[in-house]
Scaffold this active site. Structure first.
Site, mmCIF file in Angstrom:
data_model
loop_
_atom_site.group_PDB
_atom_site.id
_atom_site.type_symbol
_atom_site.label_atom_id
_atom_site.label_comp_id
_atom_site.label_asym_id
_atom_site.label_seq_id
_atom_site.Cartn_x
_atom_site.Cartn_y
_atom_site.Cartn_z
ATOM 1 N N HIS A 1 -4.283 -2.475 -5.936
ATOM 2 C CA HIS A 1 -3.301 -1.355 -6.843
ATOM 3 C C HIS A 1 -5.284 -0.302 -6.812
ATOM 4 O O HIS A 1 -5.808 -0.558 -7.775
ATOM 5 C CB HIS A 1 -2.829 -1.475 -7.248
ATOM 6 N N ARG B 1 -9.865 -2.972 6.019
ATOM 7 C CA ARG B 1 -9.524 -3.066 7.610
ATOM 8 C C ARG B 1 -8.503 -1.995 7.263
ATOM 9 O O ARG B 1 -8.487 -0.977 6.419
ATOM 10 C CB ARG B 1 -8.522 -4.469 7.354
ATOM 11 N N ASP C 1 0.938 -0.989 0.161
ATOM 12 C CA ASP C 1 0.240 0.128 -0.092
ATOM 13 C C ASP C 1 0.897 1.081 0.044
ATOM 14 O O ASP C 1 0.709 2.653 0.357
ATOM 15 C CB ASP C 1 -1.137 -0.335 0.818
#
Ligand code: IMP
Ligand code: MG
Length: 331
Positions: free
Chosen positions: A42, A251, A13
């Protein structure tokens, strides 16, 4: 640039999707090769529209780019067709016939496993799918009738492209600290995520790569369990403008300040020749949407200079906003 490997520096990330989408448009990329599997998402922003891609290469928004899935990758058939529709890349997207298949049963096994729960996996089942491949019982793309129209010998195509001097990106997924071999084991993913492994999955020998571009984010984030040196609380992250949720699973991401020592170590192990730094605008809001290095604030420049000094790698691309073209290009 002929053949460039894009590798994530930390726990994923870092903004690889954004960097790749920029390079695709700017450099008129010929080939983009996705490695890894659906656990990685992505993110690409184009004209206010957000894509979180689990399979289709991030270069899709350049309409002439040939999109390939590597032989070492793991394909989720339903997700592939879903993203094919979303991005409308029929006719220029193919899967290497040797890529393996991740099935629903792998996700069920992943979610049921107490070990995997402890690690906090994404639940897609990539670990169990890779286990099956190692046992040599996994299905390959060539075994799936629905995939027939999309099969190719991607490995040969990529290598022929490199011979012809085409511009090729090997799209790494996740981050180096999630590497099965070099990361924070056992809190890692089920494959090596380093530059060498990206080449291996794509079937490209190390002498055929010209550039390794390591992607740093201006702060560090991690989803799932495992160590995160310098971790700050979620409240603190929100205050600093660093709070994020995962593009794939939704999350909450944990966060920590940029780690210069880790940045240096990982640049070396991956053989980085260039670096990209993303989300500079989250650290220095006054830099939002800047297009020129000279327009950056003194503090922002100091931060970039410190990264270059400590890593000995030039920071050639600087992200100043979410859109593909929000980049300062110093190449
Ligand atoms: P798995 O890859 O689903 O087996 O999960 C193993 C670990 O890697 C977990 O901590 C996940 O949160 C993390 N992980 C897997 N893929 C990504 C990614 O694309 N970005 C960030 N973390 C990831
Ligand atoms: Mg991601």
């Amino acid at each position: 640039m002929p053949c460039t490997v894009i590798v994530g520096a930390f726990w994923g990330d870092e903004g690889k999707g954004k960097v790749i989408s920029y390079l695709a448009l700017k450099d008129k990329l010929d080939f983009c090769v996705r490695t890894g599997s659906v656990n990685a998402a992505h993110t690409v922003w184009m004209e206010g529209k957000r894509y979180a891609l689990h399979i289709v290469p991030a270069a899709f928004l350049y309409g002439k780019c040939r999109l390939l899935i590597a032989a070492g990758a793991n394909v989720h058939v339903a997700k592939f067709f879903e993203e094919l529709e979303l991005t409308k890349v029929h006719g220029r997207m193919s899967i290497d016939q040797m890529a393996s298949i991740i099935e629903e049963k792998h996700s069920v096994q992943d979610k049921a496993s107490t070990v995997n729960k402890g690690i906090g996996t994404t639940g897609w089942g990539v670990g169990p799918a890779v286990e099956e491949r190692a046992r040599r019982t996994a299905k390959l793309a060539r075994d799936i009738p629905e995939l027939k129209p999309y099969l190719a010998d991607a490995t040969t195509e990529i290598n022929d492209g490199i011979d012809a001097g085409k511009k090729v990106i090997l799209e790494g997924t996740q981050g180096f600290m999630l590497s099965l071999f070099h990361g924070t084991y056992p809190y890692v993913t089920s494959r090596d995520t380093g530059a060498a492994a990206i080449c291996s999955e794509a079937g490209v020998g190390p002498t055929r790569v010209d550039n390794v571009l390591i992607v740093y984010k201006s702060f560090i984030t991690r989803v799932g369990a495992g160590p995160l040196p310098g971790e700050i609380t979620m409240e603190e992250a929100k205050k600093r403008g660093w709070f994020e949720t995962a593009a794939g699973t939704g999350r909450n991401r944990r966060s920590a300040p940029f780690d210069f020592d880790l940045a240096r170590k990982n640049a070396k192990i991956n053989g980085a020749t260039q670096a990209a730094l993303t989300k500079l605008d989250c650290m220095f809001p006054e830099c939002r949407s800047a297009q020129k290095y000279d327009d950056l604030s003194k503090d922002a420049k100091k931060f970039i200079e410190e990264i270059e000094k400590r890593t000995e790698v030039p920071v050639v691309l600087i992200g100043t906003g979410p859109e593909a073209l929000d980049i300062i290009d110093r190449r």
